[in-house]
Scaffold this active site. Structure first.
Site, mmCIF file in Angstrom:
data_model
loop_
_atom_site.group_PDB
_atom_site.id
_atom_site.type_symbol
_atom_site.label_atom_id
_atom_site.label_comp_id
_atom_site.label_asym_id
_atom_site.label_seq_id
_atom_site.Cartn_x
_atom_site.Cartn_y
_atom_site.Cartn_z
ATOM 1 N N CYS A 13 22.994 20.098 -4.666
ATOM 2 C CA CYS A 13 24.055 19.084 -4.657
ATOM 3 C C CYS A 13 25.341 19.654 -4.053
ATOM 4 C CB CYS A 13 24.280 18.587 -6.090
ATOM 5 S SG CYS A 13 25.559 17.329 -6.245
ATOM 6 N N CYS A 14 25.704 20.900 -4.445
ATOM 7 C CA CYS A 14 26.891 21.531 -3.854
ATOM 8 C C CYS A 14 26.705 21.691 -2.346
ATOM 9 C CB CYS A 14 27.150 22.894 -4.475
ATOM 10 S SG CYS A 14 27.980 22.863 -6.076
ATOM 11 N N CYS A 72 33.941 19.537 -10.186
ATOM 12 C CA CYS A 72 33.440 18.176 -10.347
ATOM 13 C C CYS A 72 33.327 17.816 -11.831
ATOM 14 C CB CYS A 72 32.078 18.054 -9.693
ATOM 15 S SG CYS A 72 32.124 18.175 -7.904
ATOM 16 N N CYS A 103 30.211 18.891 -13.868
ATOM 17 C CA CYS A 103 29.917 20.332 -13.827
ATOM 18 C C CYS A 103 31.066 21.201 -14.312
ATOM 19 C CB CYS A 103 29.529 20.742 -12.409
ATOM 20 S SG CYS A 103 28.115 19.834 -11.783
ATOM 21 N N CYS A 120 29.857 28.063 -5.692
ATOM 22 C CA CYS A 120 29.269 26.802 -5.245
ATOM 23 C C CYS A 120 28.845 26.849 -3.787
ATOM 24 C CB CYS A 120 30.268 25.673 -5.443
ATOM 25 S SG CYS A 120 31.808 25.951 -4.589
HETATM 26 S S1 SF4 Z 1 29.909 20.861 -8.689
HETATM 27 FE FE1 SF4 Z 1 28.213 19.605 -9.523
HETATM 28 S S2 SF4 Z 1 28.581 17.473 -8.851
HETATM 29 FE FE2 SF4 Z 1 29.949 18.840 -7.670
HETATM 30 S S3 SF4 Z 1 28.868 19.181 -5.781
HETATM 31 FE FE3 SF4 Z 1 28.308 20.890 -7.146
HETATM 32 S S4 SF4 Z 1 26.462 20.266 -8.306
HETATM 33 FE FE4 SF4 Z 1 27.338 18.430 -7.274
#
Ligand code: SF4
Length: 247
Positions: free
Chosen positions: A116-117, A205, A208, A233
């Site tokens: 996701c990151c 986020c 998270c 990240c």
């Molecule tokens: S911090 Fe969490 S929601 Fe944000 S981009 Fe990374 S995995 Fe996705």
């Protein structure tokens, strides 16, 4: 601009005990095409310092689509307060749609945050940095014992440089402690994200990031379901690579 690797290393040594303002001045004077990366947290001090050197300093923020409402409002507060042009950088809609369609909105709790990151942070950052020759970050050595203890104040970006674009990365707050950052914010009446008043130290986020208890390290509030060694990240992935190399 043409700075050799040796020049970068020499400057990193020379500027290691200089003030953040001196490092920001060097960055703005040395690299014409440069911008501050603003996370919506206490790295606002970079903006406060930089606008006093160049009111037209360029600033960008990554909008992952998953930030806290307080952070979105805070980005606008900073934009208005400093009269800056804030470039809010979004992920590619088709990439987000694909991830969410195939794995849902919370896949990171099941199989880790990196995918996701990668979509919401790293890819948009890579596209943004491809338009720049340098960037200025709020990274500090005290933010992560695992991954940030060795960051230099100036470096050739280990993650986002390419053969055609040697990207310079300035970390003016590398030597500052959290206490120094907050003393600056208080002394200079710098606007700060209201989440800091709710126990959040490191802000990312919404799904998270969580508040931490007194004396807990700030990175314990990020991706708390994962191992500490993985808590980058991808924006500063070179830190992890460097740590791995010395282990
Ligand atoms: S911090 Fe969490 S929601 Fe944000 S981009 Fe990374 S995995 Fe996705």
């Amino acid at each position: 601009m043409s700075i050799s690797i040796l020049d970068v290393q020499r400057l990193a040594t020379t500027y290691d005990d200089r003030t953040p303002e001196q490092i920001i001045s060097l960055a703005l004077e040395t690299v014409e095409n440069i911008a501050i990366s603003f996370s919506g947290a206490e790295d606002v001090v970079l903006i406060d310092m930089a606008v006093q050197i160049n009111p037209a300093v360029r600033v960008f923020s990554l909008d992952t689509g998953r930030l806290h409402p307080e952070t979105y409002r805070y980005l606008e507060q900073v934009r208005d307060h400093y009269g800056i042009t804030l470039d809010v950088v979004s992920p590619a809609a088709d990439e987000v749609n694909k991830l969410v369609r195939e794995k849902g909105l919370y896949s990171f709790y099941r199989d880790g945050h990196k995918e996701c990151c990668g979509v919401r942070k790293v890819a948009p950052l890579r596209r943004k940095l491809a338009t720049l020759n340098g960037w200025i970050t709020g990274q500090r050595r005290d933010q992560s014992i695992g991954t940030r203890t060795a960051i230099p104040v100036i470096q050739e970006d280990p993650s986002f440089s390419t053969e055609s674009n040697r990207l310079l990365k300035f970390n003016p707050l590398a030597n500052w402690s959290s206490a120094q950052v907050w003393a600056y914010i208080r002394d200079n009446e710098v606007p700060y994200n209201p989440l800091h008043g709710q126990g959040f130290i490191s802000i990312g986020c919404e799904p998270c990031t969580r508040a931490v208890l007194p004396n807990q390290h700030e990175r314990e509030g990020r991706w708390w379901w994962e191992e500490a060694a993985d808590k980058e990240c991808g924006l500063h992935a070179g830190n992890v690579a460097a740590q791995t190399a010395v282990r």
